[in-house]
Structures are given as C-alpha cells and as structure tokens.
Design an enzyme around this catalytic site. Structure first.
Site, PDB file in Angstrom:
ATOM      1  N   ARG A 100      -1.235 -10.499   8.412  1.00 25.72           N
ATOM      2  CA  ARG A 100      -0.692  -9.377   7.652  1.00 25.72           C
ATOM      3  C   ARG A 100      -0.396  -8.148   8.517  1.00 25.72           C
ATOM      4  NH1 ARG A 100      -4.143  -9.287   1.929  1.00 25.72           N
ATOM      5  NH2 ARG A 100      -3.604 -11.416   1.256  1.00 25.72           N
ATOM      6  N   HIS A 112       0.658  -6.548  -5.748  1.00 26.37           N
ATOM      7  CA  HIS A 112       1.012  -7.940  -6.035  1.00 26.37           C
ATOM      8  C   HIS A 112       0.550  -8.375  -7.418  1.00 26.37           C
ATOM      9  CE1 HIS A 112      -3.157  -8.205  -4.598  1.00 26.37           C
ATOM     10  NE2 HIS A 112      -3.238  -9.269  -5.375  1.00 26.37           N
ATOM     11  N   ASP A 170     -12.147   0.904  -5.755  1.00 25.01           N
ATOM     12  CA  ASP A 170     -11.130   1.726  -6.413  1.00 25.01           C
ATOM     13  C   ASP A 170     -11.600   2.211  -7.777  1.00 25.01           C
ATOM     14  OD1 ASP A 170     -11.033  -0.843  -7.434  1.00 25.01           O
ATOM     15  OD2 ASP A 170      -8.887  -1.135  -7.123  1.00 25.01           O
ATOM     16  N   ASP A 226      -3.547  -4.073   3.162  1.00 29.99           N
ATOM     17  CA  ASP A 226      -2.785  -4.680   4.250  1.00 29.99           C
ATOM     18  C   ASP A 226      -1.600  -5.514   3.769  1.00 29.99           C
ATOM     19  OD1 ASP A 226      -4.133  -6.827   3.203  1.00 29.99           O
ATOM     20  OD2 ASP A 226      -5.372  -7.206   4.959  1.00 29.99           O
ATOM     21  N   ASP A 227      -1.359  -5.560   2.460  1.00 24.84           N
ATOM     22  CA  ASP A 227      -0.156  -6.226   1.948  1.00 24.84           C
ATOM     23  C   ASP A 227       0.793  -5.217   1.294  1.00 24.84           C
ATOM     24  OD1 ASP A 227      -1.672  -5.658  -0.276  1.00 24.84           O
ATOM     25  OD2 ASP A 227      -1.515  -7.647  -1.176  1.00 24.84           O
TER      26      ASP A 227
END
Length: 403
Positions: free
Chosen positions: A153, A339, A315, A226-227
């Site tokens: 990634r 995603h 989060d 990281d995406d």
C-alpha cells in the site's frame, strides 16, 4: 403654440432620459467585464489536450464531446500559472507591491508548495475572499499502517500524493523497515504497538499520533489510512474555511446515526452515551485548539485508558472524547471517502474535488472508482495513479505517444 412647446419639452425629456439610461448601462457593463476578468484564468499549455480528452470521457470537460465550442487557446504569460494558485492560497506576501504579479520570483512560494498546488487551472480563492491563510506546513498528516502493508500500500502512496507533501506526512507503523526508513526518514514513526488488528493495537497507534501532533506545534491534525488518496489542494481548501483556534472536528461518519456506547464509571457501573464519530478509514481533521482540549483524555497514554472506558476502536474514541466529553459537535463532510462505501456510485464530475478517496480489492468484489485515464486496470487497480495523473497532468502523467 403652447401645445407645440409642450410636445417639444416632452421630447427633450425623453431623449435626456434615454441618454442617462444608456450611460448607466454602459458603466454597469464595464464593471461586469472587469469582474469577469478577475476569475478568468487561461488553460495551461503542455498536456492540456491530454487532460481535456481524459475529462471528456468522464463528463468532466467544460463542453460536451459533440459540441463545436472549444475553450480558447491560452494566452502566453510570464511565469508559471501555478504560482498564481499558490499565491491565492498563501495570501499576500510581505513586500509584494500593489498590482505586482503574484507569481514574481522570490514571492516566497517553495518548490514543494508549487508542486502540491499545481492542480486545475483556477485558484482556490482570491486574496481577501475571507478564506484563512492555511499553508502546507500548518498541517500534520498522519498515515496509519502496519508492516505487512509497507510494500503493498505505501509504495503507491509514495509514488503519488505523499511525494508532494513528504515533509508534512508522518507514517505510523508497528515495525521497523529499512526501506521505508530510507524513504520517510524521521517521519517514519515506529509506535512499537502490536501488529494485530485489534481495538487495543489501533488505540495504541492513535495515542502516539496524538502525542506527536501536539509536539509538532502544527495547526491541524489530519489522520488517514494507508488505503486513502489525499487530494492536497482540496484538503487545504477545506481547512482554510475554519480557524485552527476554533473547535473543529471534521470527517465522515460510517453510520447514519450516532453510536451508542456504555461508558464505564468508577463506581463499577455503566451509563449510556451517544455520539457521532468520523470513521478513520475515510480520514478526519482536528484543529489544534480542539486537540489541546482533548489532552486530559488523550495525552501521554491517557487515550488508551479512555478507550477502555467504552471498549471501542480508536476513531470511535476520538468521537467519544470530542462529542461525548467535550460536547463539541462533529462537522459532517461528504468530501471524505472510505472503502466501506460503494465508490463506484461517486459521480465522475465530482471525483477530483474530494478530499480523500479509497479503494477495496478482495477475492469476492472490487470496489474502485470509475475513472478513465492513461493507466489500465492491471497497471492501476486502485485507480490512484489515474487520479494523480488527472490532477497533476503537466508533471506526472506518462508521455503521450510520439513524445
């Protein structure tokens, strides 16, 4: 005779009224024309033709593919147009004289900021428009990852958007890596947290992120995964809407309702608490003013103990501290994407205006943006390279055939 004189007087009055009306209309048209010139920016040369053809395929161009109307050829100007963009973003420079071209040499625009702001062909906002002067150096960009994704990634991110803001980007991971260390230098942070995808490991990394941001003295803390592809210009534009001294917590919730958690109290019981939280998978930003208020529950390892109170991930704990404890409302923004949503439903004309984008590839389903570009699905399965090319078409796209 009296009747004839009265008719002449009326005629003179009507002629004078017509003349005055014409003069007022002419003045108004001149004012409109000057205002229109303020926002009219010529297209750049270089790969503009390639960009337009790519955008036509997505419905992004200014004119339809079948239209005979085309954008006029750019008027030659001294100095690269991206200086105008950088100047509009940074605000007036000290020593810049009135009516002096904002892109003049020595105006204080660094090469790094030139590259990061070389997007589209119009400035984000004009000086004096009420937008705040947010610079790249004001932002602490945290990217959370794990060692097994360093190649899969992070390599892609370093090839694209991180390459523009490497000094502002800090990689938080869970294992040492010589190759990543060579790329990121001191901006690679080995948190020594567990590599397991657990609530405790995630909160451990977020705790380190928070402490490093406070140490940095920067004005904005922005967390990404990281995406994520981060559109730097859109990010700076968004943050310029707010003041870092105000209580600002902005991102996108993954749920359509507040989360409800049981908060453990010292008496051994529990109480119910409801709050919104911005999903870390889409990214979120927090102002320094608000981050400092979080300190009693977040600094020096307190974040981990706070998370244990509600037994939810990192989060969620951020949202709990801000909404549940500090009673500051989260700002919901549709400019952040993860995603977890159906990315193929994101309208093509809006893709390049978003703050973050993402992708998901699994054996069962591919969840990627519908983006046409110079890279095939095999070369660019995430579509990040194609997005980067459309944004930075003069400096990053592969050369056209014959060049």
């Amino acid at each position: 005779m009296r009747f004839h004189g009265s008719a002449n007087a009326r005629l003179c009055f009507l002629l004078a009224l017509t003349l005055c009306t014409s003069l007022l209309l002419l003045v108004g048209l001149q004012q409109w024309a000057r205002q229109d010139l303020l926002v009219s920016i010529p297209w750049r040369s270089g790969n503009a033709t390639q960009l337009r053809s790519s955008l036509h395929g997505q419905g992004l161009a200014a004119t339809s593919a079948g239209s005979s109307s085309t954008r006029p050829s750019p008027t030659p100007t001294r100095g690269p147009p991206w200086h105008q963009v950088a100047e509009a973003l940074r605000g007036p420079q000290n020593g810049l004289k009135e009516n002096e071209p904002p892109w003049r040499e020595g105006a204080g625009v660094t090469p790094e900021e030139e590259a990061a702001l070389l997007l589209w062909d119009t400035p984000l906002h004009r000086p004096g428009s009420g937008k705040r002067n947010v610079k790249l150096g004001d932002i602490f960009i945290a990217v959370k990852t794990t060692r097994k994704y360093h190649k899969a990634r992070l390599d892609l991110l370093f090839q694209t958007w991180i390459s523009l803001v490497q000094n502002q980007t800090f990689i938080f991971t869970d294992g040492e890596d010589k190759e990543l260390r060579a790329k990121a230098g001191g901006n690679m942070i080995n948190t020594n947290c567990s590599a397991a995808y657990t609530r405790q490991a995630l909160c451990c990394k977020m705790s380190v992120e928070y402490d490093k941001f406070i140490e940095s003295k920067r004005k904005w803390f922005c967390h990404f995964d990281d995406d994520n592809y981060v559109n730097i210009r859109s990010l700076v534009h968004l943050l310029s809407t707010y003041s870092h001294t105000q209580d600002v917590y902005i991102g996108r919730p993954s749920l359509d309702h507040p989360v409800e958690a049981l908060e453990r109290v010292r008496s051994g019981g529990s109480t119910s608490v409801k709050f919104w939280f911005a999903t870390g998978g889409a990214g979120f930003c927090i102002s320094r003013g608000l981050a400092l208020k979080m300190s009693p529950w977040a600094s020096f390892g307190n974040f981990i103990s706070t998370a244990e109170k509600i037994r939810l991930p990192d989060d969620c704990t951020i949202g709990y501290i801000i909404e549940g404890l500090l009673e500051v409302k989260m700002i919901h923004s549709d400019l952040f994407h993860s995603h977890l949503e159906n990315l193929q439903q994101l309208p093509a004309p809006t893709i390049l205006k978003q703050v973050t984008l993402s992708y998901g590839n699994s054996d069962m389903k591919r969840n990627v943006l519908r983006v046409q570009g110079p890279f095939s699905q095999v070369e660019d399965p995430s579509r990040f390279k194609s997005i980067h090319c459309l944004l930075y078409h003069d400096v990053w796209c592969p050369p056209e055939d014959g060049q």
